[in-house]
Design an enzyme around this catalytic site. Structure first.
Site, PDB file in Angstrom:
ATOM      1  N   ARG A  35      27.892  39.275 100.117  1.00  0.00           N
ATOM      2  CA  ARG A  35      26.988  38.180  99.745  1.00  0.00           C
ATOM      3  C   ARG A  35      26.170  38.507  98.495  1.00  0.00           C
ATOM      4  O   ARG A  35      25.850  37.608  97.713  1.00  0.00           O
ATOM      5  CB  ARG A  35      26.068  37.845 100.914  1.00  0.00           C
ATOM      6  CG  ARG A  35      26.794  37.037 101.972  1.00  0.00           C
ATOM      7  CD  ARG A  35      25.890  36.618 103.086  1.00  0.00           C
ATOM      8  NE  ARG A  35      26.410  35.440 103.756  1.00  0.00           N
ATOM      9  CZ  ARG A  35      26.009  35.017 104.938  1.00  0.00           C
ATOM     10  NH1 ARG A  35      25.056  35.677 105.585  1.00  0.00           N
ATOM     11  NH2 ARG A  35      26.516  33.927 105.481  1.00  0.00           N
ATOM     12  N   LYS A 186      33.700  29.218 120.677  1.00  0.00           N
ATOM     13  CA  LYS A 186      33.251  28.014 121.381  1.00  0.00           C
ATOM     14  C   LYS A 186      33.744  26.714 120.748  1.00  0.00           C
ATOM     15  O   LYS A 186      33.659  26.537 119.530  1.00  0.00           O
ATOM     16  CB  LYS A 186      31.722  27.959 121.363  1.00  0.00           C
ATOM     17  CG  LYS A 186      31.066  29.060 122.131  1.00  0.00           C
ATOM     18  CD  LYS A 186      29.582  28.831 122.029  1.00  0.00           C
ATOM     19  CE  LYS A 186      28.763  29.895 122.720  1.00  0.00           C
ATOM     20  NZ  LYS A 186      27.336  29.654 122.426  1.00  0.00           N
ATOM     21  N   GLY A 336      31.712  33.633 109.449  1.00  0.00           N
ATOM     22  CA  GLY A 336      31.384  35.048 109.308  1.00  0.00           C
ATOM     23  C   GLY A 336      32.448  35.955 109.902  1.00  0.00           C
ATOM     24  O   GLY A 336      32.881  36.925 109.272  1.00  0.00           O
ATOM     25  N   GLY A 359      27.808  28.318 108.965  1.00  0.00           N
ATOM     26  CA  GLY A 359      27.301  27.012 109.389  1.00  0.00           C
ATOM     27  C   GLY A 359      27.353  25.986 108.272  1.00  0.00           C
ATOM     28  O   GLY A 359      27.729  24.827 108.494  1.00  0.00           O
TER      29      GLY A 359
HETATM   30  P1  ADP Z   1      33.451  32.515 112.909  1.00  0.00           P
HETATM   31  O1  ADP Z   1      32.253  33.425 112.770  1.00  0.00           O
HETATM   32  O2  ADP Z   1      34.567  32.891 111.994  1.00  0.00           O
HETATM   33  O3  ADP Z   1      33.072  31.070 112.823  1.00  0.00           O
HETATM   34  P2  ADP Z   1      33.279  32.536 115.790  1.00  0.00           P
HETATM   35  O4  ADP Z   1      31.915  33.140 115.715  1.00  0.00           O
HETATM   36  O5  ADP Z   1      33.395  31.143 116.244  1.00  0.00           O
HETATM   37  O6  ADP Z   1      34.043  32.722 114.390  1.00  0.00           O
HETATM   38  O7  ADP Z   1      34.172  33.387 116.797  1.00  0.00           O
HETATM   39  C1  ADP Z   1      34.410  34.750 116.627  1.00  0.00           C
HETATM   40  C2  ADP Z   1      34.281  35.495 117.915  1.00  0.00           C
HETATM   41  O8  ADP Z   1      35.139  34.931 118.895  1.00  0.00           O
HETATM   42  C3  ADP Z   1      34.711  36.916 117.755  1.00  0.00           C
HETATM   43  O9  ADP Z   1      33.627  37.751 118.118  1.00  0.00           O
HETATM   44  C4  ADP Z   1      35.882  37.079 118.729  1.00  0.00           C
HETATM   45  O10 ADP Z   1      35.841  38.311 119.414  1.00  0.00           O
HETATM   46  C5  ADP Z   1      35.638  35.971 119.702  1.00  0.00           C
HETATM   47  N1  ADP Z   1      36.880  35.560 120.353  1.00  0.00           N
HETATM   48  C6  ADP Z   1      37.948  34.967 119.798  1.00  0.00           C
HETATM   49  N2  ADP Z   1      38.923  34.779 120.715  1.00  0.00           N
HETATM   50  C7  ADP Z   1      38.449  35.268 121.866  1.00  0.00           C
HETATM   51  C8  ADP Z   1      38.975  35.347 123.186  1.00  0.00           C
HETATM   52  N3  ADP Z   1      40.196  34.887 123.485  1.00  0.00           N
HETATM   53  N4  ADP Z   1      38.194  35.882 124.154  1.00  0.00           N
HETATM   54  C9  ADP Z   1      36.962  36.354 123.847  1.00  0.00           C
HETATM   55  N5  ADP Z   1      36.413  36.305 122.629  1.00  0.00           N
HETATM   56  C10 ADP Z   1      37.148  35.779 121.656  1.00  0.00           C
HETATM   57 MG    MG Z   2      30.736  33.992 114.199  1.00  0.00          MG
END
Ligand code: ADP
Ligand code: MG
Length: 377
Positions: A35, A186, A336, A359
């Site tokens: 960043r 989620k 992230g 976000g």
């Molecule tokens: P980003 O930051 O790229 O938007 P998220 O924060 O939504 O992504 O999701 C990332 C997290 O989701 C990671 O910590 C990963 O470990 C978790 N994750 C992804 N798939 C699974 C799964 N099947 N079971 C548990 N955790 C998961």
């Molecule tokens: Mg994340």
């Protein structure tokens, strides 16, 4: 949106809002300075035009003035990268003179997150012009991202400009087919994005723990998988309108526990046995997704396909990351953890655009107006 072309900065003091919200380890060493590096083009350009800089940034979520959230490590790192002295101002009432000065963590000020106009006035008093380059904070209406922009001649920096034009471009006029790869923890975090892509994308590929509310809504067994209850209703809606566009995993890799040395088990199918959790998409799913990505004109990827931080469950995310990196498509990655995954595989330089905002990038894709951007329009 006004850009640096619209500002005269020569000989002026420019207040630059940057996104220096970097991860630190226990010894307050920066573990990823992406960043900070992302802001360098704007900072260098302003310096070359003869501006003196007052930098404003936040770090973490301090409750008042907490030393562990001081920007000192960031100021030190920036000085190295910029090759100039960077002086950290101890407080807003004590801002030293200098070519590059950095204010302490703006979230030490109680008015910052309240978009307090009085605080904005104090920021504005420090400079002649305001530049916002903090894309990662542009979805928040805070005193240093929103209110202050109305008090001085203001414009977007190069990073903010590029983030906004790239992400808006995906929605407005994408090279087709437009493929959205959406994963992560989620559904509720990503539902707005899914709804936007149901309108605009040609294909939506779902991965990560996010697929379990979909499967549960379909009446499948999810075992001990991370499965967000509140995600089921949105998942049902997406299933109802997704049709041919929507693809869910067809196989999985399961583990006993969320740990790298746990027992693992490939599942040919997506019903997760009791006592097991689905922690990655399976190889058939990953190969199928990779093929769709290969034939795409534009790819937007947000959210890992599995628990990529744990070696036994990283393969699905790696296959998708490699397909994105090798694709001739316009490839945009936001989030992230998705950025961290790309970096882990050494592929972060192989995408068209790696967004610095989690976000903020999602909200732009959802079609929401970002307060920090609106204030510059
Ligand atoms: P980003 O930051 O790229 O938007 P998220 O924060 O939504 O992504 O999701 C990332 C997290 O989701 C990671 O910590 C990963 O470990 C978790 N994750 C992804 N798939 C699974 C799964 N099947 N079971 C548990 N955790 C998961
Ligand atoms: Mg994340």
């Amino acid at each position: 949106m006004r850009t640096l072309e619209d500002l005269d900065v020569e000989g002026k003091r420019v207040l630059v809002r940057v996104d220096f919200n970097v991860p630190l380890d226990e010894d307050r060493r920066i573990t990823d300075d992406a960043r900070i590096r992302a802001a360098l083009p704007t900072l260098r350009e302003l310096r070359e035009q003869g501006a003196r800089l007052v930098l404003a940034a936040h770090l973490g979520r301090p409750k008042g003035r907490e030393e562990k959230f001081s920007l000192q490590p960031v100021a030190d790192r920036l000085a190295e990268l910029l090759g100039e002295e960077v002086v950290l101002a101890p407080s807003l009432d004590d801002v030293p003179d200098g070519d590059v000065v950095m204010l302490e963590n703006v979230r030490f000020e109680p008015g910052e997150t309240k978009n307090d106009p009085e605080l904005a006035k104090r920021y504005a008093a420090l400079a002649d012009v305001y530049v916002n380059d903090a894309f990662g904070a542009a979805h928040r209406a805070h005193a240093s991202t929103e209110a202050v922009a109305h008090l001085l001649p203001s414009a977007a920096g190069r990073l903010l400009e590029r983030e906004v034009s790239t992400l808006k471009g995906i929605l407005a006029n994408p090279e087709r087919p437009l493929v959205a790869v959406v994963g992560g923890a989620k559904v509720t975090d990503k539902i707005g994005v899914l709804e936007a892509f149901l309108q605009t994308a040609d294909r939506i590929l779902i991965g990560g723990a996010m697929c379990f509310p979909f499967f549960k809504a379909q009446g499948r067994e999810v075992g001990a998988s991370l499965c967000e209850e509140e995600g089921m209703e949105p998942a049902r809606k997406v299933l109802a309108s997704g049709g041919e566009k929507l693809r869910l995993p067809v196989d999985l890799v399961a583990g006993k526990e969320f740990s790298a040395d746990t027992e693992t088990r490939p599942l040919d199918g997506v019903d997760v046995p009791e006592g097991w959790m689905g922690l990655d998409i399976g190889p058939r799913t990953a190969a199928g997704y990779a093929e769709v990505i290969r034939d795409a004109g534009t790819v937007f990827w947000n959210g890992p396909m599995g628990a990529f931080e744990l070696a036994p469950f990283a393969a699905g995310t790696r296959t998708v990351a490699e397909a994105v990196a090798e694709s001739d498509a316009v490839t945009v990655v936001g989030g992230g953890d998705s950025a961290a995954a790309l970096a882990q595989f050494g592929l972060d330089d192989d995408v068209t655009h790696l967004s610095t905002g989690g976000g903020a990038s999602l909200e732009l894709i959802e079609g929401k107006a970002l307060p920090g951007v609106e204030a510059l329009s």
